[in-house]
Enzyme design. Structure first.
Site, PDB file in Angstrom:
ATOM      1  N   HIS A  81       0.856  -1.192   0.000  1.00 25.94           N
ATOM      2  CA  HIS A  81       0.000   0.000   0.000  1.00 25.94           C
ATOM      3  C   HIS A  81       0.888   1.236   0.000  1.00 25.94           C
ATOM      4  O   HIS A  81       1.867   1.296   0.740  1.00 25.94           O
ATOM      5  CB  HIS A  81      -0.901   0.029   1.232  1.00 25.94           C
ATOM      6  N   ASP A 160     -15.825   1.677   6.539  1.00 23.99           N
ATOM      7  CA  ASP A 160     -14.865   2.687   6.047  1.00 23.99           C
ATOM      8  C   ASP A 160     -15.505   3.559   4.982  1.00 23.99           C
ATOM      9  O   ASP A 160     -15.288   4.773   4.952  1.00 23.99           O
ATOM     10  CB  ASP A 160     -13.606   2.007   5.495  1.00 23.99           C
ATOM     11  N   ARG A 167     -15.976  11.899   7.041  1.00 27.23           N
ATOM     12  CA  ARG A 167     -14.701  12.580   7.344  1.00 27.23           C
ATOM     13  C   ARG A 167     -14.378  13.620   6.284  1.00 27.23           C
ATOM     14  O   ARG A 167     -13.882  14.708   6.588  1.00 27.23           O
ATOM     15  CB  ARG A 167     -13.565  11.544   7.424  1.00 27.23           C
ATOM     16  N   SER A 182      -8.678   3.157   8.431  1.00 22.53           N
ATOM     17  CA  SER A 182      -9.262   3.162   7.098  1.00 22.53           C
ATOM     18  C   SER A 182      -8.418   2.315   6.137  1.00 22.53           C
ATOM     19  O   SER A 182      -8.931   1.438   5.429  1.00 22.53           O
ATOM     20  CB  SER A 182      -9.337   4.621   6.613  1.00 22.53           C
ATOM     21  N   LYS A 186      -9.188  -2.136   5.065  1.00 25.89           N
ATOM     22  CA  LYS A 186      -9.373  -2.582   3.671  1.00 25.89           C
ATOM     23  C   LYS A 186      -8.277  -3.570   3.278  1.00 25.89           C
ATOM     24  O   LYS A 186      -8.534  -4.581   2.633  1.00 25.89           O
ATOM     25  CB  LYS A 186      -9.342  -1.365   2.731  1.00 25.89           C
TER      26      LYS A 186
END
Ligand code: URA
Length: 431
Positions: A81, A160, A167, A182, A186
């Site tokens: 990520h 999320d 948010r 968040s 995922k």
């Protein structure tokens, strides 16, 4: 439990229990806690933070709000990520590259929002590429090919999706525990053995300075480890775009160049470093240098490029070695000196002006527009030297706006400026 009691407790800087956190997340998903109370709670979290234990509880509650990908093959499962930046096309190269090393890579990626691009938008530059694979299709493709890059399915971390929308409109995005939960809810839904995080810092990144990037990296890593996944972190520079190309088809083309053993060395270096962390994490190699050599071999022998092409085609896309780009023009320097700074926010806004990014969710983007950076920080720049090639199909007004943004993105020094190191720390594992 009353929502107002949980909000007040966090407002007063106290630690929430697992039950209280679950109550808020369950209430968010089933609608029993209204949006205004969730938003007030998110603001209390932003202002007062969360402990490592609270952050892990929040991540787990968000993860448990949905399903997980099935695991049909025996191969190790890994993922990467990135916290996002300009020109970051590493995922396009890394997923097929790792798949050539007998690991499964179920990459559930996102779209570009704000100035940073999104992996799905880059892949959709190939006509027909599908980013909406079902869990069954993901599973089948992993078994056949070992890699998939698609959007999160509706069943993954629905909490999320709801929380992020709130948010986004309540000023509560830049909170380290909320960002951590968040991202990790995922990623962990893909049932991974190892995860590597590329946490970027600098003018083109979410985290502008190294210190905040370090804090986010620490939080992401501690959460991954608490949740039983070997999680490693690399901190990398985003004070200038990664590679030369920024924009969707531009970046897909540069990813192919890297897979052909060409292209800019920084993209190759970061891709190999991130991949090597994963191969060491799953125990395939003891030393990072050996893992780097094995990955480089899969690029240099053409295997990774073939896997990339198969992935594009299996997901419905029409593969091309080089996708067509919009007509180009060149911005030249009106000053001279050493290139000292490139404002990533302005570069990103210029791409949006050209039509290559979104102003709001759902905006259509033009894959053919973008930038090719012709200089890097530390280069000596002469008057009238070409700085950026601009691929533009837009009307004269937005092209003019893009040129103005680009011009103001460059800053110069009269003294020599050292080049920026790409990777400031790698191979960090939780103690
Ligand atoms: N990316 C995410 O997925 N979530 C955040 O909160 C911020 C960036």
């Amino acid at each position: 439990v009353l929502p107002v009691a949980v909000i007040s407790k966090k407002r007063d800087g106290l630690e929430l229990s697992e039950a209280e956190i679950r109550f808020m997340i369950d209430g968010l998903v089933d609608g029993s806690v209204p949006d205004y109370q969730i938003s007030a709670w998110a603001m209390a979290v932003l202002l007062n933070g969360m402990s490592e234990v609270e952050t892990a509880c929040l991540t787990d509650a968000m993860l448990e709000s949905g399903g997980r990908l099935a695991r049909a093959s025996d191969r190790p499962r890994v993922d990467k990520h990135s916290t996002g930046g300009l020109g970051d096309k590493v995922s396009l190269v890394l997923a097929p590259l790792l798949a050539c090393c007998e690991v499964d890579v179920p990459m559930l990626s996102g779209r570009g929002l704000g100035i940073t691009g999104g992996t799905l938008d880059k892949l959709e530059a190939y006509s027909g590429y599908r980013c909406d694979l079902t869990p069954l299709e993901i599973d089948r493709q992993l078994q056949r090919l070992g890699c998939v890059i698609t959007g999160t399915t509706p069943d993954i971390a629905p909490a999320d999706k709801k929380l992020y929308l709130l948010r986004d409109v309540t000023g509560t995005v830049p909170s380290i525990p909320l960002i951590t939960a968040s991202i990790m809810s995922k990623k962990l839904a893909a049932t991974l053995d190892a995860l590597v995080l590329d946490v970027k810092f600098g003018s083109g990144a979410f985290m502008q300075d190294l210190e905040s990037a370090r804090r986010l990296a620490g939080s992401l890593q501690a959460t991954g480890e608490r949740m039983g996944v070997d999680t490693r972190v690399i901190l990398s520079d985003m004070n200038q775009p990664l590679g030369r190309m920024v924009g969707n088809a531009c970046e897909a083309n540069e990813a192919v160049q890297i897979l052909q053993g060409q292209g800019p060395s920084d993209v190759r270096q970061l891709t190999l470093a991130l991949g090597a962390e994963l191969l060491v994490a799953i125990g395939r190699y003891q030393q990072t240098s050996l893992a780097v050599t094995a990955l480089a071999e899969m690029i240099d022998n053409g295997a990774a490029l073939r896997r990339y092409q198969l992935m594009i085609e299996m997901q419905g896309g029409e593969y091309k070695d080089q996708l067509p780009l919009a007509a180009s023009s060149v911005l030249t320097s009106s000053s001279e000196g050493w290139l000292a700074g490139l404002d990533g926010q302005l570069l990103g806004q210029a791409v949006i002006e050209l039509g290559g990014g979104r102003r709001k969710l759902g905006d259509r983007i033009d894959a053919t527009v973008g930038l090719e950076m012709l200089v890097r920080i530390g280069d000596r720049i002469e008057h009238q030297q070409p700085l950026v090639k601009i691929f533009s199909a837009s009307n004269a007004t937005s092209r003019k706006a893009a040129y103005e943004l680009l011009e103001s993105a460059f800053s110069y020094s009269s003294e020599p400026v050292p080049p920026l190191p790409l990777i400031v720390s790698e191979g960090i594992t939780a103690s």
